[in-house]
Design an enzyme around this catalytic site. Structure first.
Site, PDB file in Angstrom:
ATOM      1  N   GLU A 296     -16.801  -6.442  -1.413  1.00 23.47           N
ATOM      2  CA  GLU A 296     -15.909  -6.648  -2.561  1.00 23.47           C
ATOM      3  C   GLU A 296     -16.363  -5.717  -3.678  1.00 23.47           C
ATOM      4  OE1 GLU A 296     -15.820 -10.774  -3.675  1.00 23.47           O
ATOM      5  OE2 GLU A 296     -15.505 -11.460  -1.617  1.00 23.47           O
TER       6      GLU A 296
ATOM      7  N   GLU B 157     -20.064 -15.749   0.645  1.00 17.87           N
ATOM      8  CA  GLU B 157     -21.076 -15.834  -0.408  1.00 17.87           C
ATOM      9  C   GLU B 157     -21.848 -17.147  -0.393  1.00 17.87           C
ATOM     10  OE1 GLU B 157     -19.318 -14.897  -4.216  1.00 17.87           O
ATOM     11  OE2 GLU B 157     -19.585 -12.769  -3.856  1.00 17.87           O
TER      12      GLU B 157
HETATM   13  C1  GLA Z   1     -16.737 -13.447  -5.383  1.00 15.26           C
HETATM   14  C2  GLA Z   1     -15.947 -14.075  -4.267  1.00 15.26           C
HETATM   15  C3  GLA Z   1     -14.490 -13.734  -4.313  1.00 15.26           C
HETATM   16  C4  GLA Z   1     -13.988 -13.744  -5.729  1.00 15.26           C
HETATM   17  C5  GLA Z   1     -14.788 -12.770  -6.524  1.00 15.26           C
HETATM   18  C6  GLA Z   1     -14.288 -12.610  -7.928  1.00 15.26           C
HETATM   19  O1  GLA Z   1     -17.276 -12.252  -5.067  1.00 15.26           O
HETATM   20  O2  GLA Z   1     -16.444 -13.741  -2.992  1.00 15.26           O
HETATM   21  O3  GLA Z   1     -13.801 -14.689  -3.564  1.00 15.26           O
HETATM   22  O4  GLA Z   1     -14.120 -15.013  -6.253  1.00 15.26           O
HETATM   23  O5  GLA Z   1     -16.095 -13.250  -6.584  1.00 15.26           O
HETATM   24  O6  GLA Z   1     -15.008 -11.631  -8.614  1.00 15.26           O
END
Ligand code: GLA
Ligand code: GLA
Length: 652
Positions: free
Chosen positions: A313, A142
């Site tokens: 995710e 991210e």
């Molecule tokens: C982001 C991060 C993860 C985690 C999630 C929690 O998407 O990539 O590592 O912190 O948020 O929702």
């Protein structure tokens, strides 16, 4: 088309790994993403590696039949590395250092950090690049999370000055491009350029735009550096990056150029709080999410990924990071999974396998209860989808849609640098156009400014502040109907007003000029009537037609919607009624069938299959008028139906 999960072997006893892997496989999880935060575990001191545990974890997962996606660990540089390279610490706009203790504590401007990143990606990919269980890589994690693209340190200043020197060659050209004659801002040497923060009042918007471009280019370059190493050491494996929702601080199209497929992290309920919805909307969608939030990003990232995307995710229950974090209504985890697949996702991967019992994210749900081998509500829903997928076999390939929305990151920066109206949020405007299109049952592709628009029956440009030569050419060559929104073409590349007035290079296409602009505080509005009707809010362009036909006017007689040939210009921020009216009109002209959907229902086609999603609390029945194409069907609350055109429901 399958399921995946994010797993952290370093969080759990080694004795659990085998059982975890077996339970993943039991319900149809094929992919597992690991390793993206594990740097301190495999390199506790510089050059002193401990690979044993990761070797064993990779082997256990692969032996169970899982395909592994390995993350490079650069989003969490360990303490020893930061201590040795203090100049890598980012600084916020207020001049405060952002230290060690969470993640993303590096600035992309740090040459030392590039070297350390190069080194670790090299070592990691040499070790695992040809592991039989490894199918792909995720670069970093991210980019930009926690506001980490722009940084305002001495390291950034030096890199920015260097970037400007390359771009402008001489201080005179820099002064000219930025308009530094204004307020005596001229420089005679590049090392006189300062960071565009902490001044008495607003700093030069042209400087700020270049500062943003500079950072955005660094992100793409940093990512390209990692990709080149991974490609060299790990042949036959694909590369992705996991992007975020409602995040615009760097040009995602440019990072998309580096990678084989895009992925993104979908937290539909968390994002309800993040988006500038009204309080009423936030309450309405608090437990399900708004029905366009996840789809908006599926469609955007399908574009960024050259037609290929994953959800890396997927929210499996409450998250920990929004101001309020409710448990989703039962059914939503299943619905979001099917929805992603309907929009073309290759894999939906849940975050995370098991809820942690420690550290920052202990209040974030997983597919398993905290510290246990026992499924949560989200885990049981994921199991259901696993069984459904197995029963359904394959899905048809997603096709190019009839409607394109042009999405532009610079437009977000330009309007944040000088909003001119406090509530002119570029991404919100685009989202509202998208929402209106989907309320009419349309499928949407997102395209990059300047990309070919050939084949799209309807092209929507909610706003595009700077129209590049390439974008202008693509619009001129479009074979469908095109709609531009307010402020389009209102800035030059150097953040100035075009010599011929807005919409600048689009004037020959739309045959009008914008003489003045008026931002409207909440509560102010203007009625619009004519071929389309509704209200203007927030923003209005005062337009002079120069050959364009006026299709609708504001209550004071000024043009609100004008057309020349196939090019339409909407001179305001439209309310919901005006948007709907305009898009219905546009679809009529483009020959596209529409269906008036309730606010909680959405459709999406994947090949010959139609999917229907119900975010509401009442059963939805396909209206008689559509039954011929959709088949007779009902969709339960928080439910999904897969329909075969002119046939019957496949399942619901
Ligand atoms: C982001 C991060 C993860 C985690 C999630 C929690 O998407 O990539 O590592 O912190 O948020 O929702
Ligand atoms: C003040 C300043 C001017 C200008 C205007 C803008 O009056 O003296 O230089 O900045 O504000 O309205």
């Amino acid at each position: 088309m399958s399921l995946g999960v994010c797993y952290y072997p370093e969080h759990w006893p080694e004795a659990w790994w085998e059982q975890d892997a077996r339970r993943m496989r039991e319900f149809g999880i094929d992919y597992v993403r690991i390793g993206e935060f594990a740097w301190s575990r495999y390199e506790p001191e510089r050059g002193k590696f401990d690979w044993g545990w990761l070797d064993r974890a990779m082997d256990v997962l692969a032996k169970a039949g899982l395909k592994i996606v390995l993350g490079t660990p650069t989003c969490t540089p360990p303490k020893w590395l930061v201590d040795a390279n203090p100049e890598m610490i980012p600084v916020d706009e207020q001049g405060r250092p952002r230290g060690f203790g969470s993640r993303r504590h590096y600035t992309f401007s740090s040459k030392a950090y590039w070297e350390e990143s190069r080194r670790i990606v090299e070592v990691l990919s040499q070790r695992y690049g040809n592991h039989p269980g490894l199918v792909g890589w995720q670069t970093d994690n991210e980019y930009g999370c926690h506001d980490s693209i722009l940084s305002w340190s001495a390291t950034d200043l030096a890199a920015f000055q260097e970037w400007l020197r390359r771009k402008y060659q001489s201080p005179e050209q820099l002064n000219e491009a930025w308009g530094n004659a204004f307020w005596s801002m001229e420089v005679t040497r590049f090392d006189q350029v300062s960071l565009p923060n902490l001044a008495v009042t607003e700093t030069n918007p042209a400087a700020r735009l270049d500062f943003w471009r500079f950072h955005s280019e660094q992100v793409a370059g940093y990512d390209a550096m990692q990709c080149a190493i991974l490609r060299a050491n790990s042949p036959g494996r694909w590369i992705t990056h996991n992007f975020m929702g409602f995040f615009n601080d760097f040009d995602h199209w440019a990072v998309g150029d580096n990678i084989d497929l895009a992925s993104w992290d979908s937290y539909p309920i968390g994002f309800v709080e993040r988006f500038p919805f009204t309080e009423e909307e936030k309450n309405r969608w608090a437990l399900t999410s708004h029905p366009d939030i996840a789809p908006f990003h599926h469609d955007l990232y399908r574009g960024v990924g050259h037609g290929r995307f994953w959800v890396m995710e997927q929210q499996p229950g409450p998250v920990n990071w929004a101001p309020w974090n409710p448990v989703p209504k039962p059914g939503m985890v299943r619905l979001w999974t099917w929805e992603a697949l309907a929009h073309g996702a290759e894999v939906v991967s849940y975050f995370r396998w098991r809820q942690a019992t420690f550290a920052q994210e202990q209040m974030h749900a997983g597919l398993n209860l905290p510290g246990l081998h026992e499924f949560s509500q989200g885990g049981r829903e994921a199991q259901t989808v696993g069984a459904e997928l197995a029963a359904l076999g394959s899905l048809p390939e997603p096709e190019k849609t009839a409607v394109a929305i042009v999405y532009d990151y610079e437009s977000s920066w330009i309007t944040r640098i000088q909003p001119q109206g406090a509530d002119f949020h570029y991404y919100e405007l685009v989202f509202r156009w998208y929402e209106a299109a989907r309320r009419l049952g349309l499928d949407v592709d997102f395209v990059r400014p300047g990309a070919s628009l050939a084949g799209y029956r309807l092209v929507l440009v909610p706003s595009l502040l700077h129209v590049s030569d390439a974008a202008e050419k693509a619009f001129a060559a479009a074979d469908g109907i095109v709609f531009y929104g307010p402020r389009t073409g209102s800035k030059t590349r150097n953040y100035g007003i075009p010599a011929n007035l807005p919409p600048g290079p689009l004037q020959p296409l739309v045959k009008l000029r914008v003489l003045e602009v008026s931002s409207l505080r909440p509560g102010l509005s203007l009625r619009v009537a004519g071929s389309v009707s509704g209200e203007a809010r927030r923003w209005r362009d005062l337009v002079e037609a120069q050959g364009a036909d006026v299709l609708a006017r504001f209550e004071d007689g000024g043009p609100a919607l004008a057309v020349a040939g196939r090019h339409h210009y909407l001179a305001c921020w439209p309310d919901e009624a005006l948007l709907r009216s305009m898009l219905t009109f546009a679809c009529g002209k483009a020959g596209l069938a529409t269906i008036d959907l309730p606010d909680c229902i959405r459709l999406r086609r994947r090949g010959a299959l139609h999917f229907a999603f119900n975010y509401g609390d009442e059963v939805w029945s396909v209206p008689d008028a559509q039954a011929a194409t959709l088949g007779a069907a009902t969709v339960p609350p928080q439910g999904v139906a897969i329909l075969q055109p002119s046939g019957h429901m496949t399942r619901s």
